[in-house]
Design an enzyme around this catalytic site. Structure first.
Site, PDB file in Angstrom:
ATOM      1  N   ASN A 123       0.798  -1.226   0.000  1.00 42.36           N
ATOM      2  CA  ASN A 123       0.000   0.000   0.000  1.00 42.36           C
ATOM      3  C   ASN A 123       0.829   1.274   0.000  1.00 42.36           C
ATOM      4  OD1 ASN A 123      -2.385  -1.392  -0.031  1.00 42.36           O
ATOM      5  ND2 ASN A 123      -2.725  -1.273   2.175  1.00 42.36           N
ATOM      6  N   THR A 173      11.839 -17.595 -30.927  1.00 44.09           N
ATOM      7  CA  THR A 173      10.415 -17.574 -30.606  1.00 44.09           C
ATOM      8  C   THR A 173       9.631 -17.808 -31.886  1.00 44.09           C
ATOM      9  OG1 THR A 173      10.866 -15.942 -28.885  1.00 44.09           O
ATOM     10  CG2 THR A 173       8.567 -16.231 -29.558  1.00 44.09           C
ATOM     11  N   LYS A 175       6.979 -17.553 -34.618  1.00 51.72           N
ATOM     12  CA  LYS A 175       6.096 -16.498 -35.102  1.00 51.72           C
ATOM     13  C   LYS A 175       5.269 -17.023 -36.280  1.00 51.72           C
ATOM     14  CE  LYS A 175       8.199 -13.473 -32.367  1.00 51.72           C
ATOM     15  NZ  LYS A 175       7.538 -12.784 -31.240  1.00 51.72           N
ATOM     16  N   LYS A 201      10.753 -21.547 -28.798  1.00 51.68           N
ATOM     17  CA  LYS A 201      10.001 -21.011 -27.657  1.00 51.68           C
ATOM     18  C   LYS A 201       8.563 -20.699 -28.029  1.00 51.68           C
ATOM     19  CE  LYS A 201       9.801 -16.762 -24.897  1.00 51.68           C
ATOM     20  NZ  LYS A 201       8.596 -16.243 -25.575  1.00 51.68           N
ATOM     21  N   GLU A 204       4.907 -15.648 -25.129  1.00 53.08           N
ATOM     22  CA  GLU A 204       4.357 -15.567 -23.778  1.00 53.08           C
ATOM     23  C   GLU A 204       2.839 -15.641 -23.737  1.00 53.08           C
ATOM     24  OE1 GLU A 204       5.180 -11.349 -25.228  1.00 53.08           O
ATOM     25  OE2 GLU A 204       6.171 -13.304 -25.292  1.00 53.08           O
ATOM     26  N   HIS A 294       9.447 -15.998 -18.694  1.00 55.40           N
ATOM     27  CA  HIS A 294       9.201 -14.777 -19.454  1.00 55.40           C
ATOM     28  C   HIS A 294       8.717 -13.690 -18.504  1.00 55.40           C
ATOM     29  CE1 HIS A 294       7.736 -11.939 -22.456  1.00 55.40           C
ATOM     30  NE2 HIS A 294       8.475 -12.588 -23.322  1.00 55.40           N
ATOM     31  N   ARG A 295       9.063 -12.439 -18.823  1.00 56.19           N
ATOM     32  CA  ARG A 295       8.761 -11.328 -17.913  1.00 56.19           C
ATOM     33  C   ARG A 295       7.625 -10.444 -18.423  1.00 56.19           C
ATOM     34  NH1 ARG A 295      13.649  -6.877 -18.626  1.00 56.19           N
ATOM     35  NH2 ARG A 295      13.685  -6.831 -20.899  1.00 56.19           N
ATOM     36  N   SER A 379      16.493 -11.139 -26.125  1.00 58.23           N
ATOM     37  CA  SER A 379      15.459 -11.411 -27.116  1.00 58.23           C
ATOM     38  C   SER A 379      14.706 -10.132 -27.414  1.00 58.23           C
ATOM     39  CB  SER A 379      14.493 -12.481 -26.584  1.00 58.23           C
ATOM     40  OG  SER A 379      13.438 -12.719 -27.486  1.00 58.23           O
TER      41      SER A 379
END
EC number: 4.1.1.39
Length: 475
Positions: A123, A173, A175, A201, A204, A294-295, A379
């Site tokens: 808080n 990754t 695609k 990969k 995400e 992954h972030r 990446s």
């Protein structure tokens, strides 16, 4: 009312509101080896002294509240309170200060990043007396870090599992990130791995959507991995994203990946949450699975200079919660990341002992007491012309991940993978021969492209691609 209650409520208690600094600003305090130390960048509201603001941060993130309460007399506040023990102005900024706060270890549940963050970044970040507040760094004492498992396996164990040494690992990754059927997705995985990559990969946001349910994806990816391993003689992997709407569903997906004989799974640790991440990390340790992290959502939290949480703190929290890889930015690609700042938290991910170094944003010396390290993953908007810089910046203990830089090759996925592998091997060989990658990087790539038509084609496609923007989050 009992006599005991009368005594506690009536003696030594004075109702009302008093300045936080009278209790929580303690410039003479000597920090203990067991304290968790925090560095906050704070911007007080006009008219609020920095000492009062720093004390308010310490109070509201530990034992304090807005008014005096009689139950304070039932415990030892001196034992449990956070203390603002130092304040320094931020050079070049008006009305910004770094407030250093020490928290006694008893405030936190063992082995719980969730509990630690609920207190330290709870808080208090909405407190009206502050215009903005950012957690810049944390010092995690060995007494607390030892209550965490940390990464499921760590860098050395991963290299031993893969039997790959002396170079960065290569990834891609798949695609487009959304819309492929499971079979076409598996085909792309196979072509990239056959071409020379170590990993592919899930993006995400690939979980289990109508166009590709998770179980179908796992099965076709497993087929691709086994086929590419048989053809190349190398151990391959694909980051199977186990992130789900519930912990039970997440664990079901991880268990299925293990049953298929897959070496690695993936989790979105910020959107999934630290409790889920720690649960998955412990499962991966017990069942021999590597864990890629992954972030996603990090920039919502860490990108603004004056409010939020710096990624170096999120990186430390991930190392405690558990993960073998984590995305760290590229310095040279399309995503935000200043070089010295990035290298600072990369060291915090990989190394065992990291000295305080304000030039790289490291406010405290950090001793991980042998907790396994995490591989940084570069990446985002990178291609073959970046290979020498990435190798020089991140070194061997890293994963270099080219999505569009593989799948965008004019000849297809496998040639794109070949181009990246050739470029990497050329850079590693040149470095081992003593050449300067920073100065000679482009020449090294050009020389290698003379005997690799796949690399030559990639060099031609991406020769003009650059992402040149001013970094927002600087020291």
């Amino acid at each position: 009312m009992s006599p005991q209650t009368e005594t506690k409520a009536g003696v030594g208690f004075k109702a009302g509101v008093k300045d936080y600094r009278l209790t929580y600003y303690t410039p003479d305090y000597e920090t203990k080896d067991t304290d968790i130390l925090a560095a906050f960048r704070m911007t007080p509201q006009p008219g609020v002294p920095p000492e009062e603001a720093g004390a308010a941060v310490a109070a509201e993130s530990s034992t304090g509240t807005w008014t005096t309460v009689w139950t304070d007399g039932l415990t030892s506040l001196d034992r449990y309170k956070g203390r603002c023990y130092d304040i320094e102005p931020v050079a070049g900024e008006e009305n910004q200060y770094i407030a250093y706060v020490a928290y006694p270890l008893d405030l936190f549940e063992e082995g719980s990043v969730t509990n630690m963050f609920t207190s330290i970044v709870g808080n208090v970040f909405g407190f009206k007396a502050l215009r903005a507040l950012r957690l810049e760094d944390l010092r995690i004492p060995p007494a607390y870090s030892k209550t965490f498992q940390g990464p499921p396996h760590g860098i050395q164990v991963e290299r031993d599992k893969l039997n790959k040494y002396g170079r960065p690992l290569l990834g891609c990754t798949i695609k487009p990130k959304l819309g492929l059927s499971a079979k076409n997705y598996g085909r792309a995985v196979y072509e990239c791995l056959r071409g020379g990559l170590d990993f592919t990969k899930d993006d995400e946001n690939v979980n289990s959507q109508p166009f590709m349910r998770w179980r179908d994806r796992f099965l076709f990816v497993a087929e691709a991995i086994f086929k590419s391993q048989a053809e190349t003689g190398e151990i391959k992997g694909h980051y199977l994203n186990a992130t789900a709407g519930t912990c039970e569903e997440m664990m079901k997906r991880a268990h299925f990946a293990r049953e298929l004989g897959m070496p690695i799974v993936m989790h979105d640790y910020l959107t999934g949450g630290f409790t889920a991440n720690t649960t998955l990390a412990r499962y991966c340790r017990d069942n021999g699975l590597l864990l890629h992290i992954h972030r996603a959502m990090h920039a919502v939290i860490d990108r603004q200079r004056n409010h939020g949480i710096h990624f170096r703190v999120l990186a430390k929290a991930l190392r405690m919660s558990g993960g073998d890889h984590i995305h760290s930015g590229t310095v040279v690609g399309k995503l935000e990341g200043e070089r010295e700042v990035t290298l600072g938290f990369v060291d915090l991910l990989r190394d065992d002992y990291i000295e305080k170094d304000r030039s790289r944003g490291i406010y405290f010396t950090q001793d991980w007491v042998s907790m396994p390290g995490v591989l940084p993953v570069a990446s985002g908007g990178i291609h073959v012309w970046h290979m020498s810089a990435l190798t020089e910046i991140f070194g061997d203990d890293s994963v270099l991940q080219f999505g569009g830089g593989t799948l965008g090759h004019p000849w297809g996925n496998a040639p794109g993978a070949v181009a990246n592998r050739v470029a990497l091997e050329a850079c590693v060989q040149a470095r081992n021969e003593g050449r300067d990658l920073a100065r000679e990087g482009n020449d090294i790539i050009r020389e290698a492209s003379k005997w690799s038509p796949e690399l030559a084609a990639a060099c031609e496609v991406w020769k003009e691609i650059k992402f040149v923007f001013e970094t927002i989050d600087t020291l």
